[in-house]
Structures are given as structure tokens and as C-alpha cells.
Design a protein around this motif. Structure first.
Motif, short mmCIF file in Angstrom:
data_model
loop_
_atom_site.label_atom_id
_atom_site.label_comp_id
_atom_site.label_asym_id
_atom_site.label_seq_id
_atom_site.Cartn_x
_atom_site.Cartn_y
_atom_site.Cartn_z
N GLY A 190 0.92 3.77 -3.06
CA GLY A 190 0.54 5.16 -2.78
C GLY A 190 1.60 6.12 -3.24
O GLY A 190 1.33 7.16 -3.84
N LYS A 191 2.86 5.76 -3.01
CA LYS A 191 3.99 6.59 -3.45
C LYS A 191 4.02 6.67 -4.97
O LYS A 191 4.18 7.73 -5.55
CB LYS A 191 5.30 6.01 -2.93
CG LYS A 191 6.54 6.77 -3.36
CD LYS A 191 7.81 6.08 -2.91
CE LYS A 191 8.26 5.21 -4.06
NZ LYS A 191 9.52 4.55 -3.87
N CYS A 240 1.52 6.16 -7.01
CA CYS A 240 0.37 6.91 -7.50
C CYS A 240 0.60 8.40 -7.38
O CYS A 240 0.33 9.16 -8.29
CB CYS A 240 -0.89 6.49 -6.75
SG CYS A 240 -2.37 7.35 -7.32
N LYS A 241 1.15 8.84 -6.24
CA LYS A 241 1.42 10.28 -6.04
C LYS A 241 2.40 10.77 -7.09
O LYS A 241 2.23 11.83 -7.65
CB LYS A 241 1.96 10.53 -4.64
CG LYS A 241 0.93 10.35 -3.55
CD LYS A 241 1.56 10.50 -2.18
CE LYS A 241 0.58 10.05 -1.12
NZ LYS A 241 1.23 9.93 0.19
N SER A 283 0.82 -1.21 0.00
CA SER A 283 0.00 0.00 0.00
C SER A 283 0.86 1.26 0.00
O SER A 283 0.59 2.21 -0.74
CB SER A 283 -0.92 -0.01 1.22
OG SER A 283 -1.70 1.15 1.26
#
Length: 180
Positions: free
Chosen positions: A172-173, A175-176, A168
Motif C-alpha cells: 500500500g505504501k 502503491c501510494k 499489505s
């Protein structure tokens, strides 16, 4: 591909809550859809020569193991869904895939065992109970061979949560970084 599907995917039945109870079948099914490869499902539970229930035939040639199927179709059809990734990103993706296929898979199996043990106490015919009991024993032995069985339920959940948290955080990294 042409109008006639060249891929026959042999797998377990469809589940009411997921496309398949097998995460490996979901992986291969997802790959086939993402690569826009036409295929037909065969739910007859026909085992491969290696005793696997998930396998495929491409133009009559058997291919066993979900990852071997993906790699085979990539070569045969000149597909590369990872072409946009750097070598480092492909290495990281490979590591996360292996973590999910090995460690996370067996931890999830440990979490499911509570429900499976309950199934043997349900009313039903003796053959079904014997089949479920035998399947549970085989699965437990496989879990032991993979090294997850000696852990308690709580310990296996702890391992699984760590794996999912790592995945996750990384996603998340990523995606950012890609969403900017």
C-alpha cells in the motif's frame, strides 16, 4: 522466443479455483507470462531428480526449484523484470519473497490441513484414501521440520495474518508512492 516453446513446465494439475494448487507453480507461471516466455505445461506429475513435482526443462536442460528456474531464465535470456527497482527495493522484495515462500507458505498449509484431514473420511477407494493419508503425514512431518507444526491452528493463523498485514502495508505504501 521463437515459435517452438523451449520451456516445458512440469507441474501439478490445474485447479478449478486457481491456476495451480501450488503457490510456487503460480509464481513460475506468472514469471513466464510476465517475461513473455513461451512454454508448454506437462501435468504428468513427473518428478525431478530432486523429487520435486514443479520443475522445468529449457532446451532439454532440467532446472529445479521455482526460484532457480526464474534466475536461470533471467541469465539465459537476459531478462530483468526488476531493472526499474533500486538496490534497496530489490532487497526488500527479496525479504518479502522469502517470507511468503517459507513462513507464509507453511502457515497456509496449516490452515489447509483441516480440509485435508476431512478428505480421509470421505467415501472412495482404499488406494485413494491411503494415498491422501500418506500425503498428509508427509506434509505434517515437513511442517514440523519447518517449525510451524507445534503451533495451534489459531497461532498459525495469527502468524499468517501478521505476514499478510506487513505485506499489505508495504505494498500500500509503495502503491501510494508510485501512484502519485
Amino acid at each position: 522466443m521463437g515459435s517452438a516453446a523451449k520451456v516445458i513446465l512440469y507441474q501439478l494439475f490445474r485447479s478449478p479455483r486457481a491456476p495451480s494448487p501450488s503457490p510456487f507453480a503460480v509464481k513460475l507461471d506468472t514469471f513466464l507470462r510476465m517475461a513473455k516466455i513461451e512454454y508448454t505445461n506437462d501435468f504428468s506429475v513427473t518428478q525431478s531428480s530432486k523429487g520435486k513435482i514443479l520443475w522445468m526443462r529449457y532446451d532439454g536442460e532440467p532446472v529445479e526449484d521455482s526460484q532457480f528456474c526464474v534466475e536461470y531464465l533471467n541469465r539465459k535470456l537476459n531478462i530483468n523484470l526488476n531493472s526499474h527497482m533500486t538496490e534497496e527495493q530489490r532487497a526488500i522484495a527479496h525479504a518479502f519473497r522469502k517470507m511468503a515462500e517459507v513462513n507464509l507458505y507453511w502457515c497456509m498449509g496449516m490452515a489447509r490441513m483441516e480440509n485435508m484431514e476431512f478428505m480421509t473420511s470421505m467415501p472412495g477407494n482404499r488406494f485413494n484414501k491411503l494415498f491422501i493419508w500418506y500425503g498428509i503425514r508427509v506434509y505434517l512431518n515437513q511442517m514440523k521440520a519447518h517449525g510451524i507444526r507445534p503451533h495451534s491452528h489459531e497461532e498459525s493463523l495469527h502468524i499468517m495474518e501478521g505476514d499478510l498485514r506487513s505485506l499489505s502495508v508495504y505494498l500500500g505504501k509503495e502503491c501510494k508512492a508510485s501512484c502519485l
